[in-house]
Design a protein around this motif. Structure first.
Motif, mmCIF file in Angstrom:
data_model
loop_
_atom_site.group_PDB
_atom_site.id
_atom_site.type_symbol
_atom_site.label_atom_id
_atom_site.label_comp_id
_atom_site.label_asym_id
_atom_site.label_seq_id
_atom_site.Cartn_x
_atom_site.Cartn_y
_atom_site.Cartn_z
ATOM 1 N N VAL A 25 -6.359 -4.213 -15.086
ATOM 2 C CA VAL A 25 -6.359 -4.030 -13.635
ATOM 3 C C VAL A 25 -5.861 -5.319 -12.988
ATOM 4 N N HIS A 26 -4.958 -5.180 -12.027
ATOM 5 C CA HIS A 26 -4.473 -6.322 -11.271
ATOM 6 C C HIS A 26 -5.217 -6.373 -9.933
ATOM 7 N N SER A 27 -5.689 -7.554 -9.574
ATOM 8 C CA SER A 27 -6.438 -7.709 -8.327
ATOM 9 C C SER A 27 -5.916 -8.908 -7.550
ATOM 10 N N ARG A 28 -6.174 -8.872 -6.254
ATOM 11 C CA ARG A 28 -5.842 -9.996 -5.386
ATOM 12 C C ARG A 28 -6.986 -10.192 -4.404
ATOM 13 N N ASP A 29 -7.489 -11.426 -4.323
ATOM 14 C CA ASP A 29 -8.622 -11.741 -3.448
ATOM 15 C C ASP A 29 -9.810 -10.826 -3.744
ATOM 16 N N GLY A 30 -10.005 -10.528 -5.015
ATOM 17 C CA GLY A 30 -11.138 -9.723 -5.424
ATOM 18 C C GLY A 30 -10.964 -8.232 -5.246
ATOM 19 N N GLU A 31 -9.813 -7.801 -4.745
ATOM 20 C CA GLU A 31 -9.588 -6.372 -4.514
ATOM 21 C C GLU A 31 -8.562 -5.827 -5.504
ATOM 22 N N PRO A 32 -8.951 -4.865 -6.331
ATOM 23 C CA PRO A 32 -7.986 -4.277 -7.276
ATOM 24 C C PRO A 32 -6.942 -3.453 -6.544
ATOM 25 N N TYR A 33 -5.689 -3.565 -6.994
ATOM 26 C CA TYR A 33 -4.642 -2.783 -6.324
ATOM 27 C C TYR A 33 -3.790 -1.968 -7.295
ATOM 28 N N CYS A 34 -3.914 -2.227 -8.596
ATOM 29 C CA CYS A 34 -3.193 -1.371 -9.535
ATOM 30 C C CYS A 34 -3.839 -1.445 -10.903
ATOM 31 N N VAL A 35 -3.618 -0.392 -11.684
ATOM 32 C CA VAL A 35 -4.017 -0.378 -13.087
ATOM 33 C C VAL A 35 -2.758 -0.107 -13.891
ATOM 34 N N ILE A 36 -2.570 -0.858 -14.958
ATOM 35 C CA ILE A 36 -1.334 -0.772 -15.727
ATOM 36 C C ILE A 36 -1.639 -0.594 -17.208
ATOM 37 N N SER A 37 -0.937 0.339 -17.824
ATOM 38 C CA SER A 37 -1.023 0.572 -19.266
ATOM 39 C C SER A 37 0.318 0.187 -19.872
ATOM 40 N N LEU A 52 11.255 -0.880 -26.541
ATOM 41 C CA LEU A 52 10.521 -2.097 -26.889
ATOM 42 C C LEU A 52 9.391 -2.376 -25.904
ATOM 43 N N TYR A 53 9.455 -1.741 -24.730
ATOM 44 C CA TYR A 53 8.410 -1.906 -23.720
ATOM 45 C C TYR A 53 8.307 -0.623 -22.914
ATOM 46 N N PHE A 54 7.084 -0.125 -22.759
ATOM 47 C CA PHE A 54 6.840 1.069 -21.946
ATOM 48 C C PHE A 54 5.591 0.808 -21.118
ATOM 49 N N ALA A 55 5.660 1.082 -19.819
ATOM 50 C CA ALA A 55 4.506 0.825 -18.957
ATOM 51 C C ALA A 55 4.336 1.938 -17.941
ATOM 52 N N GLU A 56 3.086 2.258 -17.693
ATOM 53 C CA GLU A 56 2.711 3.187 -16.629
ATOM 54 C C GLU A 56 1.793 2.430 -15.672
ATOM 55 N N ILE A 57 2.204 2.329 -14.412
ATOM 56 C CA ILE A 57 1.471 1.552 -13.422
ATOM 57 C C ILE A 57 1.070 2.465 -12.274
ATOM 58 N N THR A 58 -0.197 2.425 -11.901
ATOM 59 C CA THR A 58 -0.688 3.221 -10.785
ATOM 60 C C THR A 58 -1.155 2.278 -9.687
ATOM 61 N N TYR A 59 -0.532 2.395 -8.507
ATOM 62 C CA TYR A 59 -0.820 1.534 -7.367
ATOM 63 C C TYR A 59 -1.610 2.277 -6.299
#
Length: 242
Positions: free
Chosen positions: A135-147, A222-229
């Protein structure tokens, strides 16, 4: 005819809350102003009283409105987080955008894994892969989850950096890794139970889903990502070539 179709699988109250939320964000109802009466909202959207109450309760939980007996429902001062995701048209620009971005990274899962089943024509696997979910967060607030699925031999070139930093610029910086082709797609969806819990949004809230794939010269992934914002945190912007 109601704009909130009964055939939609997303609960009516959640869709109504989204419509009301959009009006608040656009300044239709400003801070300190009253929302229309329940009866007026019931008539406008052709929904039951309980649906309106549930939608307003959701906005109250988010801190968008305050409900008090005798005063009605008032819009609260709300300063949404400002964050723009530019859907870059080149890999170099994408990496540069991530280099200037330093979110807090919370690792949810890490393991060796195989690629999930992909759509036909999406490329071939070259596993095994290292799976990283965070999970990516900024200022304590999560804004996306990435696989992320990163080819295992590439992950082993810089495991510490891949764990601590955003992956794309690290991947581009590795001289021994040659990315021959890359693409990404965006679609609008709704948050499932797991995603809603991870990024702190109500179930079935609107989210933006980005799928990103990097290929080698043989067409292998070589790289695969699923990101939910979070939709209320990200403003998607796409540069147009002229």
């Amino acid at each position: 005819m109601s704009v909130l179709s009964a055939s939609d699988p997303v609960p009516r109250y959640a869709r109504l809350a989204q419509l009301l939320r959009q009006r608040i964000d656009k300044g239709v109802w400003k801070a300190g102003e009253k929302l229309p009466r329940l009866e007026d909202l019931m008539t406008e959207f052709d929904v039951a009283r309980v649906t309106v109450r549930q939608a307003i309760a959701l906005l109250s939980q988010e801190g968008r409105v305050s409900v008090s007996r005798g005063r009605g429902t008032l819009v609260k001062q709300h300063r949404p987080a400002q964050r723009t995701l530019i859907l870059e048209t080149s890999l170099a620009d994408l990496a540069a955008a991530y280099r200037s971005d330093s979110p807090s990274l919370t690792l949810i899962d890490e393991r060796r894994a195989e690629l999930p089943e992909l759509e036909s024509g999406s490329g071939t696997a070259a596993g095994p892969y290292r799976f990283l979910k965070r999970v990516h967060s900024r200022d304590g607030e999560p804004y996306c989850v990435i696989s992320i699925y990163l080819r295992e031999d590439i992950f082993r070139l810089a495991p510490s950096r891949f764990r601590r930093q955003t992956v794309v610029p690290v991947l581009v910086d590795l001289a021994s890794v040659k990315i021959h082709r890359a693409n990404q797609t965006l679609r609008i969806s709704v948050a499932d139970v797991e995603t809603a819990n991870l990024i702190g949004v109500p179930l079935n809230s609107a989210v933006g889903e980005v799928t990103r794939i990097f290929y080698d010269v043989r067409g292998q992934i070589l790289y695969f990502a699923e990101i939910t914002y979070r939709a209320d945190y990200i403003r998607f912007q796409m540069n147009l070539k002229v």
